[in-house]
Design a protein around this motif. Structure first.
Motif, PDB file in Angstrom:
ATOM      1  N   LEU A  23       0.714  -1.319  -0.019  1.00 37.65           N
ATOM      2  CA  LEU A  23       0.014   0.028  -0.032  1.00 37.65           C
ATOM      3  C   LEU A  23       0.830   1.270   0.029  1.00 37.65           C
ATOM      4  N   PHE A  24       0.748   2.194  -1.058  1.00 37.77           N
ATOM      5  CA  PHE A  24       1.369   3.623  -1.025  1.00 37.77           C
ATOM      6  C   PHE A  24       0.312   4.604  -0.246  1.00 37.77           C
ATOM      7  N   PRO A  31       9.908   4.405   3.792  1.00 36.64           N
ATOM      8  CA  PRO A  31      10.026   5.291   2.543  1.00 36.64           C
ATOM      9  C   PRO A  31      10.579   4.348   1.305  1.00 36.64           C
ATOM     10  N   LEU A  32      10.083   4.948   0.258  1.00 37.73           N
ATOM     11  CA  LEU A  32      10.243   4.296  -1.288  1.00 37.73           C
ATOM     12  C   LEU A  32      11.673   3.810  -1.368  1.00 37.73           C
ATOM     13  N   ASN A  33      12.653   4.763  -1.173  1.00 33.56           N
ATOM     14  CA  ASN A  33      13.866   4.519  -1.379  1.00 33.56           C
ATOM     15  C   ASN A  33      14.449   3.400  -0.602  1.00 33.56           C
ATOM     16  N   GLU A  34      13.763   3.010   0.443  1.00 36.36           N
ATOM     17  CA  GLU A  34      14.287   1.871   1.531  1.00 36.36           C
ATOM     18  C   GLU A  34      13.560   0.610   1.260  1.00 36.36           C
ATOM     19  N   VAL A  64       4.035   1.873   2.076  1.00 38.32           N
ATOM     20  CA  VAL A  64       5.354   2.603   1.664  1.00 38.32           C
ATOM     21  C   VAL A  64       4.789   4.101   1.425  1.00 38.32           C
ATOM     22  N   VAL A  65       5.716   4.991   1.787  1.00 39.25           N
ATOM     23  CA  VAL A  65       5.452   6.429   1.453  1.00 39.25           C
ATOM     24  C   VAL A  65       6.470   6.897   0.550  1.00 39.25           C
ATOM     25  N   ILE A  66       6.118   7.878  -0.474  1.00 36.65           N
ATOM     26  CA  ILE A  66       7.084   8.459  -1.426  1.00 36.65           C
ATOM     27  C   ILE A  66       7.443   9.707  -0.754  1.00 36.65           C
ATOM     28  N   ILE A  83       5.499   6.794 -10.355  1.00 39.10           N
ATOM     29  CA  ILE A  83       6.663   6.753  -9.824  1.00 39.10           C
ATOM     30  C   ILE A  83       6.734   5.484  -8.972  1.00 39.10           C
ATOM     31  N   ALA A  84       5.930   4.916  -8.132  1.00 42.47           N
ATOM     32  CA  ALA A  84       6.033   3.637  -7.796  1.00 42.47           C
ATOM     33  C   ALA A  84       6.152   2.565  -8.754  1.00 42.47           C
ATOM     34  N   LEU A  85       5.243   2.480  -9.773  1.00 43.11           N
ATOM     35  CA  LEU A  85       5.500   1.232 -10.811  1.00 43.11           C
ATOM     36  C   LEU A  85       6.737   1.366 -11.297  1.00 43.11           C
TER      37      LEU A  85
END
Length: 100
Positions: A23-24, A31-34, A64-66, A83-85
């Protein structure tokens, strides 16, 4: 799927077991980068004005959070999904090769 329950039944009854539900959310824990993606993850986004309801947060295997700059209000749903995809495909080595 007709509704959330139908989606959950289909996801849980898949051959090979259920795919992970990611879930975003602005209430995300990672965080997305982690975040470490898997090739069969299901990416899920809530509605733009109100986000995902509590029962969806509870059902998610990961949240997840961007990350964005603190002074920025938010990202719209289509930008967040893109961004997520892209990041999920890139990290799973599933991006198509550029042709040129």
């Amino acid at each position: 799927h007709a509704d959330w329950d139908a989606f959950q039944r289909a996801r849980l009854e898949q051959d090979g077991g259920p795919c992970r539900l990611v879930l975003f959310t602005t209430k995300g824990a990672t965080p997305l980068n982690e975040f470490v993606f898997r090739p069969d993850d299901i990416l899920l986004f809530g509605s733009e004005p109100s986000g995902a309801p509590d029962h969806v947060h509870e059902a998610a295997d990961a949240r997840v959070v961007i990350p964005i700059q603190p002074e920025a209000r938010s990202l719209n749903l289509s930008v967040s999904a893109g961004i997520a995809l892209w990041e999920g495909l890139r990290r799973s080595s599933l991006l198509p090769l550029a042709r040129g």
